[in-house]
Design a protein around this motif. Structure first.
Motif, mmCIF file in Angstrom:
data_model
loop_
_atom_site.group_PDB
_atom_site.id
_atom_site.type_symbol
_atom_site.label_atom_id
_atom_site.label_comp_id
_atom_site.label_asym_id
_atom_site.label_seq_id
_atom_site.Cartn_x
_atom_site.Cartn_y
_atom_site.Cartn_z
ATOM 1 N N SER A 8 -7.196 16.147 85.875
ATOM 2 C CA SER A 8 -6.873 16.266 84.462
ATOM 3 C C SER A 8 -8.020 16.985 83.776
ATOM 4 O O SER A 8 -8.792 17.657 84.420
ATOM 5 C CB SER A 8 -6.662 14.864 83.882
ATOM 6 N N PHE A 9 -8.129 16.827 82.458
ATOM 7 C CA PHE A 9 -9.274 17.405 81.758
ATOM 8 C C PHE A 9 -9.702 16.476 80.642
ATOM 9 O O PHE A 9 -8.952 15.610 80.203
ATOM 10 C CB PHE A 9 -8.968 18.813 81.231
ATOM 11 N N MET A 10 -10.927 16.662 80.232
ATOM 12 C CA MET A 10 -11.467 15.851 79.148
ATOM 13 C C MET A 10 -10.702 16.156 77.860
ATOM 14 O O MET A 10 -10.391 17.316 77.604
ATOM 15 C CB MET A 10 -12.954 16.167 78.938
ATOM 16 N N PRO A 11 -10.420 15.142 77.070
ATOM 17 C CA PRO A 11 -9.753 15.397 75.798
ATOM 18 C C PRO A 11 -10.617 16.284 74.890
ATOM 19 O O PRO A 11 -11.842 16.207 74.922
ATOM 20 C CB PRO A 11 -9.600 14.012 75.178
ATOM 21 N N ILE A 12 -9.961 17.128 74.132
ATOM 22 C CA ILE A 12 -10.644 17.990 73.181
ATOM 23 C C ILE A 12 -10.172 17.568 71.796
ATOM 24 O O ILE A 12 -8.974 17.544 71.522
ATOM 25 C CB ILE A 12 -10.308 19.473 73.431
ATOM 26 N N GLU A 13 -11.117 17.222 70.945
ATOM 27 C CA GLU A 13 -10.781 16.756 69.602
ATOM 28 C C GLU A 13 -11.458 17.628 68.562
ATOM 29 O O GLU A 13 -12.583 18.085 68.765
ATOM 30 C CB GLU A 13 -11.210 15.297 69.428
ATOM 31 N N TRP A 14 -10.770 17.855 67.447
ATOM 32 C CA TRP A 14 -11.318 18.594 66.320
ATOM 33 C C TRP A 14 -10.514 18.249 65.078
ATOM 34 O O TRP A 14 -9.497 17.561 65.160
ATOM 35 C CB TRP A 14 -11.318 20.097 66.589
ATOM 36 N N GLU A 15 -10.998 18.700 63.953
ATOM 37 C CA GLU A 15 -10.293 18.485 62.696
ATOM 38 C C GLU A 15 -9.824 19.826 62.151
ATOM 39 O O GLU A 15 -10.515 20.841 62.260
ATOM 40 C CB GLU A 15 -11.194 17.792 61.678
ATOM 41 N N SER A 16 -8.630 19.810 61.587
ATOM 42 C CA SER A 16 -8.036 20.989 60.991
ATOM 43 C C SER A 16 -7.523 20.585 59.616
ATOM 44 O O SER A 16 -7.445 19.397 59.302
ATOM 45 C CB SER A 16 -6.882 21.486 61.873
ATOM 46 N N THR A 17 -7.173 21.562 58.813
ATOM 47 C CA THR A 17 -6.564 21.238 57.528
ATOM 48 C C THR A 17 -5.068 21.487 57.615
ATOM 49 O O THR A 17 -4.593 22.305 58.410
ATOM 50 C CB THR A 17 -7.154 22.080 56.380
ATOM 51 N N GLU A 18 -4.340 20.777 56.786
ATOM 52 C CA GLU A 18 -2.884 20.872 56.768
ATOM 53 C C GLU A 18 -2.416 22.294 56.456
ATOM 54 O O GLU A 18 -1.450 22.780 57.019
ATOM 55 C CB GLU A 18 -2.377 19.898 55.709
ATOM 56 N N PHE A 19 -3.117 22.938 55.554
ATOM 57 C CA PHE A 19 -2.841 24.326 55.207
ATOM 58 C C PHE A 19 -4.101 24.917 54.617
ATOM 59 O O PHE A 19 -5.041 24.201 54.292
ATOM 60 C CB PHE A 19 -1.661 24.461 54.224
ATOM 61 N N VAL A 20 -4.125 26.236 54.520
ATOM 62 C CA VAL A 20 -5.288 26.920 53.954
ATOM 63 C C VAL A 20 -5.020 27.155 52.471
ATOM 64 O O VAL A 20 -4.069 27.856 52.122
ATOM 65 C CB VAL A 20 -5.542 28.262 54.662
ATOM 66 N N PRO A 21 -5.819 26.543 51.590
ATOM 67 C CA PRO A 21 -5.608 26.790 50.159
ATOM 68 C C PRO A 21 -6.131 28.170 49.769
ATOM 69 O O PRO A 21 -7.175 28.599 50.244
ATOM 70 C CB PRO A 21 -6.420 25.685 49.485
ATOM 71 N N TYR A 22 -5.380 28.856 48.941
ATOM 72 C CA TYR A 22 -5.776 30.188 48.492
ATOM 73 C C TYR A 22 -6.258 30.123 47.061
ATOM 74 O O TYR A 22 -5.660 29.458 46.222
ATOM 75 C CB TYR A 22 -4.602 31.165 48.593
ATOM 76 N N LYS A 23 -7.335 30.807 46.784
ATOM 77 C CA LYS A 23 -7.857 30.905 45.423
ATOM 78 C C LYS A 23 -7.022 31.930 44.665
ATOM 79 O O LYS A 23 -6.822 33.042 45.139
ATOM 80 C CB LYS A 23 -9.319 31.351 45.443
ATOM 81 N N LYS A 24 -6.549 31.525 43.505
ATOM 82 C CA LYS A 24 -5.758 32.429 42.670
ATOM 83 C C LYS A 24 -6.433 32.521 41.308
ATOM 84 O O LYS A 24 -6.792 31.513 40.724
ATOM 85 C CB LYS A 24 -4.343 31.897 42.500
ATOM 86 N N ASP A 25 -6.564 33.739 40.827
ATOM 87 C CA ASP A 25 -7.126 33.889 39.495
ATOM 88 C C ASP A 25 -5.985 33.948 38.473
ATOM 89 O O ASP A 25 -4.809 33.860 38.820
ATOM 90 C CB ASP A 25 -8.041 35.114 39.405
ATOM 91 N N TRP A 26 -6.332 34.106 37.227
ATOM 92 C CA TRP A 26 -5.342 34.070 36.158
ATOM 93 C C TRP A 26 -4.309 35.184 36.294
ATOM 94 O O TRP A 26 -3.158 35.027 35.892
ATOM 95 C CB TRP A 26 -6.034 34.151 34.787
ATOM 96 N N ARG A 27 -4.684 36.302 36.917
ATOM 97 C CA ARG A 27 -3.744 37.424 37.082
ATOM 98 C C ARG A 27 -2.571 37.046 37.973
ATOM 99 O O ARG A 27 -1.436 37.466 37.738
ATOM 100 C CB ARG A 27 -4.462 38.651 37.640
ATOM 101 N N TRP A 28 -2.825 36.263 38.996
ATOM 102 C CA TRP A 28 -1.762 35.846 39.893
ATOM 103 C C TRP A 28 -0.713 35.063 39.112
ATOM 104 O O TRP A 28 0.497 35.291 39.285
ATOM 105 C CB TRP A 28 -2.331 34.990 41.029
ATOM 106 N N TYR A 29 -1.181 34.143 38.270
ATOM 107 C CA TYR A 29 -0.250 33.333 37.482
ATOM 108 C C TYR A 29 0.513 34.178 36.466
ATOM 109 O O TYR A 29 1.716 33.981 36.256
ATOM 110 C CB TYR A 29 -0.999 32.194 36.786
ATOM 111 N N VAL A 30 -0.141 35.124 35.827
ATOM 112 C CA VAL A 30 0.517 35.999 34.862
ATOM 113 C C VAL A 30 1.601 36.816 35.558
ATOM 114 O O VAL A 30 2.734 36.915 35.056
ATOM 115 C CB VAL A 30 -0.514 36.921 34.155
#
Length: 160
Positions: A8-30
């Protein structure tokens, strides 16, 4: 580090995020609001009330989801399969895997045998790629495409 332990192999563990948040400025909302107003104006002009309501619901959903913070996922790959938090995927539930890089982040992607489940995409630390490739290649074939799917690309372009 010896990855092999009794076939077999040794377990590999790590942490991830559910999704990547994107930075949006006021122009995106407009731009989003102006676009929605034009689409709503067309829906009213064409007397497509259901389409207009759908656009409003979609706009509200985008703004609600935009405020959400990604949850931390605890990922583990071992001889039994992939575990994300408490959800387990055995190797017979997975078809293949591949890695891709986008916007400076490295992703592990896994394709499920279920047509209802979208590809699983997890961020991984850069130094984990070789370890994960060695471990997963014992159980699954690696895809040679090394690309992300259309929905992920579209999400990055639209920052949603």
């Amino acid at each position: 580090m010896n990855e092999q332990i009794l076939g077999s192999f040794m377990p590999i563990e790590w942490e991830s995020t559910e999704f990547v948040p994107y930075k949006k400025d006021w122009r995106w909302y407009v731009i989003a609001i102006v676009l929605a107003v034009f689409i709503l104006a067309y829906a009213i002009y064409a007397k497509q009330w259901l389409f207009g309501v759908t656009v409003i619901i979609l706009l509200v959903a985008i703004f609600i989801v935009d405020r959400a913070k990604p949850k931390l996922l605890k990922c583990r790959i071992d001889a039994a399969g992939l575990t994300i938090n408490e959800r387990k995927f055995t190797y017979d539930q997975l078809k293949l895997f591949w890695f891709h890089q986008a916007e400076g982040k490295l992703y592990l992607n896994l394709l499920s045998t279920s047509r209802m489940l979208p590809p699983i995409s997890l961020t991984i630390p850069a130094d984990y790629q070789d370890r994960l490739r060695i471990a997963l290649s014992k159980m699954l074939p690696e895809s040679d495409t090394n690309k992300d799917n259309f929905v992920d690309k579209l999400g990055r372009i639209l920052k949603i």
